[in-house]
Design an enzyme around this catalytic site. Sequence first.
Site, PDB file in Angstrom:
ATOM      1  CD  GLU A  84      -3.037  -1.213   2.135  1.00 29.40           C
ATOM      2  OE1 GLU A  84      -2.803  -0.715   3.243  1.00 29.40           O
ATOM      3  OE2 GLU A  84      -4.132  -1.703   1.812  1.00 29.40           O
ATOM      4  CG  ASP A 124      -7.768  -5.399   4.643  1.00 29.71           C
ATOM      5  OD1 ASP A 124      -7.232  -5.768   5.698  1.00 29.71           O
ATOM      6  OD2 ASP A 124      -7.811  -4.212   4.290  1.00 29.71           O
ATOM      7  CD  GLU A 126     -10.018  -1.368   7.697  1.00 31.03           C
ATOM      8  OE1 GLU A 126      -9.111  -1.986   8.283  1.00 31.03           O
ATOM      9  OE2 GLU A 126      -9.866  -0.785   6.613  1.00 31.03           O
TER      10      GLU A 126
END
Length: 698
Positions: A305, A384, A412
């Site tokens: 990332e 993820d 998240e």
Amino acid sequence: WLSYHAELPGAKGAARTAAPLWSRLIDVQEQHLVIDTALSELKQGLGKLYGEQPVIHHSQSQSTDSGEQRKPSIRLGTWAGNNQVASAFTETERAAVQGEGFIIREDDSLQELVIGSETPQGVLYAVFHLLRELTLKQGKSEEAGSALDGEKPLFITEQPVNQLRMINQWDNVDGSIERGYAGRSIFYENGEFTQDLGRIRDYARLLASTGINAISINNVNVHKQESLFLTERYLGDVAKVAAEFRAYGIRLFLCANYASPIEVGGLQTADPLDQQVREWWNIQTAKVYAAIPDFGGYLIKADSENRPGPFTYNRDHADGANMLAEALRPFGGLVIWRCFVYNCKQDWRDRTTDRARAAYDHFKPLDGRFADNVILQIKNGPMDFQVREAVSPLFGAMENTNQVIEFQITQEYTGQQRHLAYLVPQWKEILDFDTYAKGKGSEIKRIADGSLYQRQYSGFAAVSNIGADASWTGHPLAQANLYGYGRLGWNPELSAEAIADEWVRLTFGHDEQVVERITGMLLSSLDIYENYTAPLGVGWMVNPDHHYGPNVDGYEYSKWGTYHFADCHGIGVDRTVKSGTGYTSQYHAENATRYESLETCPDELILFFHHVPYTHVLHSGKTVIQHIYDTHFEGAAQAEALLETWRELEVKVDTVIFDKVAALQEEQADHAKEWRDMINTYFYRKSGIQDEQARKIY
Ligand code: GCU
């Protein structure tokens, strides 16, 4: 969960169970920071439980007073530091617990309780364990309406299953927290370390009480300012924080910026094979150890990332990790190297690149090349932290590499601590997954604990869910996830039910209605969340960037590689060898075949592995489209029911907590309807297929 019921509504007036005779005196011989912590925890805890704090008596080491003359007491210490503790157990008993393991034995005839371990940390874990058991026992005796008389004396032997039991903070020095849903950081504010070390100490206490023994204190995305943590600018502050954790037996790690030699050191390169670069890391690391002699090591997110890494210099992850390993080795430090590496600049038109494949494709070929003080940290799934995804095929693929499994406690993608989602059942399912790497019985938990491949370093890591919020976790019930993570790291065999029951009883007391309702809410919560969000393992469908709330096509045409490929005929990602990306081949044969075939692929992952028409009939007998409608109507109704259940507890739970949870459950119930209607409407419009039950779809 550490109030030992002294802070429960009505606790002051509540009758306490009779204090055991030994609880009035603690006898200790050795002087050690962590033993001191254990003592003060025990003193506080017993004081809260029985209304009277014990007296602490420092006896002479090697004192030989005989059993008859002793007063009823608790004796506590390590084998080497306390001869009376050591001699209370046989050699075989002592040998049965190593390192952080411990034994607790109550001797009725001597009116003694002995707590022993090889290490001070083990003694501390024993103390927390004892206090937990005593608190839980009070519930049982309340139930039976009698004191503990007539019960068998305590005899507890515990050994942590996982060696590294780590927490990762994603905190930034400006006080923000990446993916934090519980307020600002307790570590930093405005570019500085906080002066409120008390809150950090409380946190260390919370963590140690569940068995955590390591923490990294800054975000894996190491920005400019945090890159300076390794330097004089911040090292003094880092050392102060390390001291707070040290008192609770927790080793401190830092996330380091791979490009530090350039950004901090002013070099031209961060090439891991460059001599100057290596030298820079050696010197910098020595400085860190001068400030923090028991420093744990570096946690590294590299070539991931947009973070820098060895790829820039045409080197691989082993080159990168081994360079740092060399700098850390003289001090016994570790490199924890994350495997969350994939192409985040993918072209959505390219159907051959599959993000799920990436970690395995990058790391599998490097098996055996990592230094012995390098550990790879592998996310539980290949994507993820979705509510449902397959397990990472890297587990079971790297026989010659140290590995830890990474979970995400912070929610998240599971409602961001505004929705209730108790994650322990998901973690259990992952840990129990059989990889077949060495035949049947090669479960992920055995790879995580190092036993399958006899690895030197292994364990658990997870992204924390705490912040400066008064309840620590935003949603007060999200504490169960932090607690559960620690307990599961200690012993992955504990059930999700048992952990929920423990946490609820410790936190809210033993009122049976309260226990039953809250454990019920926790245990059903993840299924409920899954019901009204992305269906059948396909994942995502959230708003880009912040990842909260429904957006079916939020990531569909983006560069992040997170697609569902829905059109008017069907949906799902073809990851088969036969016609798709070939991802299924990354598993060992038993799982590869199971996932490859539509006949055997489990329903809950069907869209993760296959692209199917909406009319495809699942093993459940329902079509995919009807499954989507049904689960979404059901999920929204269940979210509403969670709120109703909570409301029944109004008079039984602390008002502040009651109101906070009620408001959050209201938001969840409401928001679940938004999810339901967005998802159902989207698929109704795409497919044109009516709901069999003709419910309202827009
Ligand atoms: C997710 C998350 C990022 C985080 C990353 C990681 O992609 O959204 O905020 O940095 O995981 O684990 O490194």
